[in-house]
Design a protein around this motif. Sequence first.
Motif, short mmCIF file in Angstrom:
data_model
loop_
_atom_site.label_atom_id
_atom_site.label_comp_id
_atom_site.label_asym_id
_atom_site.label_seq_id
_atom_site.Cartn_x
_atom_site.Cartn_y
_atom_site.Cartn_z
N ALA A 63 44.54 18.35 70.14
CA ALA A 63 44.75 18.65 68.51
C ALA A 63 43.42 18.41 67.54
CB ALA A 63 46.09 17.67 68.48
N ASP A 64 42.87 17.48 67.98
CA ASP A 64 41.58 17.06 67.24
C ASP A 64 40.52 18.18 67.27
OD1 ASP A 64 41.08 16.22 69.98
OD2 ASP A 64 39.74 14.53 69.34
N TYR A 65 40.48 18.58 68.37
CA TYR A 65 39.36 19.67 68.55
C TYR A 65 39.96 21.01 67.65
CZ TYR A 65 37.07 23.69 70.80
OH TYR A 65 36.34 24.79 71.04
N ILE A 66 41.17 21.19 67.67
CA ILE A 66 41.73 22.40 66.95
C ILE A 66 41.62 21.92 65.48
CG2 ILE A 66 43.73 23.60 66.12
CD1 ILE A 66 42.61 24.40 68.85
N GLN A 67 41.70 20.71 65.05
CA GLN A 67 41.76 20.30 63.62
C GLN A 67 40.21 20.57 63.08
OE1 GLN A 67 44.06 19.71 61.47
NE2 GLN A 67 45.66 20.13 62.96
N THR A 68 39.16 20.18 63.95
CA THR A 68 37.97 20.04 63.61
C THR A 68 37.51 21.64 63.47
OG1 THR A 68 37.34 18.22 65.08
CG2 THR A 68 35.45 19.70 64.34
N LEU A 69 38.03 22.57 64.35
CA LEU A 69 37.90 24.19 64.19
C LEU A 69 38.23 24.57 63.05
CD1 LEU A 69 38.04 25.36 67.86
CD2 LEU A 69 35.70 24.83 66.53
N MET A 70 39.54 24.06 62.68
CA MET A 70 40.02 24.50 61.22
C MET A 70 39.28 24.32 60.04
SD MET A 70 44.09 23.86 62.27
CE MET A 70 44.88 24.21 60.74
N GLU A 71 38.60 23.26 59.98
CA GLU A 71 37.81 22.92 59.01
C GLU A 71 36.72 24.15 58.95
OE1 GLU A 71 38.16 20.67 56.84
OE2 GLU A 71 39.97 20.00 57.87
N MET A 72 36.50 24.85 59.93
CA MET A 72 35.29 25.72 59.74
C MET A 72 35.60 27.25 59.53
SD MET A 72 33.36 24.30 63.22
CE MET A 72 32.03 25.35 63.26
N ILE A 73 37.11 27.56 59.43
CA ILE A 73 37.36 28.86 59.10
C ILE A 73 38.54 28.68 58.21
CG2 ILE A 73 37.24 29.64 61.63
CD1 ILE A 73 40.03 28.94 62.31
N VAL A 74 38.91 29.78 57.71
CA VAL A 74 39.76 29.80 56.39
C VAL A 74 40.96 30.82 56.82
CG1 VAL A 74 40.33 30.34 54.03
CG2 VAL A 74 38.01 29.17 54.90
N GLY A 75 42.26 30.39 56.74
CA GLY A 75 43.30 31.40 56.83
C GLY A 75 43.54 32.35 55.74
N ILE A 76 43.82 33.51 55.95
CA ILE A 76 43.95 34.34 54.88
C ILE A 76 45.13 35.23 54.99
CG2 ILE A 76 41.73 34.42 54.32
CD1 ILE A 76 41.58 37.50 55.69
N GLU A 77 46.04 35.85 54.05
CA GLU A 77 46.94 36.77 54.38
C GLU A 77 46.94 37.80 53.04
OE1 GLU A 77 50.51 34.19 53.83
OE2 GLU A 77 50.60 34.18 51.85
N ILE A 78 47.46 38.83 53.57
CA ILE A 78 47.44 40.12 52.48
C ILE A 78 48.63 40.61 52.47
CG2 ILE A 78 46.54 42.10 51.80
CD1 ILE A 78 43.78 41.47 53.73
N PRO A 79 49.65 40.18 51.36
CA PRO A 79 51.07 41.04 51.35
C PRO A 79 50.71 42.44 51.09
CG PRO A 79 50.92 38.68 50.16
CD PRO A 79 49.48 39.14 50.68
N VAL A 80 51.40 43.16 51.71
CA VAL A 80 51.16 44.70 51.41
C VAL A 80 51.75 44.99 50.09
CG1 VAL A 80 51.62 46.76 52.50
CG2 VAL A 80 51.07 45.01 53.94
N GLU A 81 50.82 45.72 49.35
CA GLU A 81 51.60 46.40 48.04
C GLU A 81 51.83 47.86 48.20
OE1 GLU A 81 48.84 45.09 45.09
OE2 GLU A 81 49.35 42.94 45.09
N ARG A 82 50.92 48.38 49.19
CA ARG A 82 50.79 49.91 49.36
C ARG A 82 50.26 50.07 50.72
NH1 ARG A 82 47.15 53.85 47.48
NH2 ARG A 82 46.00 52.33 46.28
N ILE A 83 50.88 51.10 51.48
CA ILE A 83 50.34 51.36 52.86
C ILE A 83 50.45 52.81 53.25
CG2 ILE A 83 52.71 50.73 53.85
CD1 ILE A 83 51.27 49.85 56.53
#
Length: 212
Positions: A148-168
């Motif tokens: 868990a501590d390894y994952i938490q450390t990696l999470m500091e180096m990345i950013v979660g993103i999301e894109i709600p679909v407005e048009r497809i």
Amino acid sequence: MYMPAAFNENRPEVLHGLIRAYPLGSLVSHSNQGLTADHIPMLMLPANATHPQGRLIAHVARANPVWQQQGEVMVIFQGPHAYITPAWYEEKQQSGAVVPTYNYAVVHVHGKLQTVDDKTDFLHILEQLTDHFEAQRSRPWRVSDAPADYIQTLMEMIVGIEIPVERITGKWKTSQNKSVQNRSNIAAGLREQNDSAAQALAHITEQQLFGA
């Protein structure tokens, strides 16, 4: 995207299916240097009351400035594609009045990129992505398999993103403007190619031809 009516594909389940099968999206956004494109594996989540057209989720390196972009973005998902030889057309033998073309299936997704700041929500995104891409393995790897501590450390180096679909939008160019015989010939010709993309395009061509 130029869209002749014959090539328009608007069924959500078909569009989402292509994204699941070809998840490496080309995310096009505006930066200080102009248009930029980032190539990011993404997962399309099903539509719900909050996101009636679905939602894309992914993560990027924190050092990548794309997550700081504001405004609308477009994500392009390229499906199978292949060259179509004139030899597969009836006209080749009848009059010779035929030229090559290139067929493909593609999906464009438009929406506003958002970052996921809540750590619990971010971890859930990582778990969803991992579970999706590991699903075909006999012994799928889980995020919880790592410390868990390894994952938490990696999470500091990345950013979660999301894109709600407005048009497809989807464009399935499978020679729908040609005769049934030509389309059947094209599907058969693609089936004979020793190429996975051609085989996949043959399948899509047959689906379009027979109304699947």
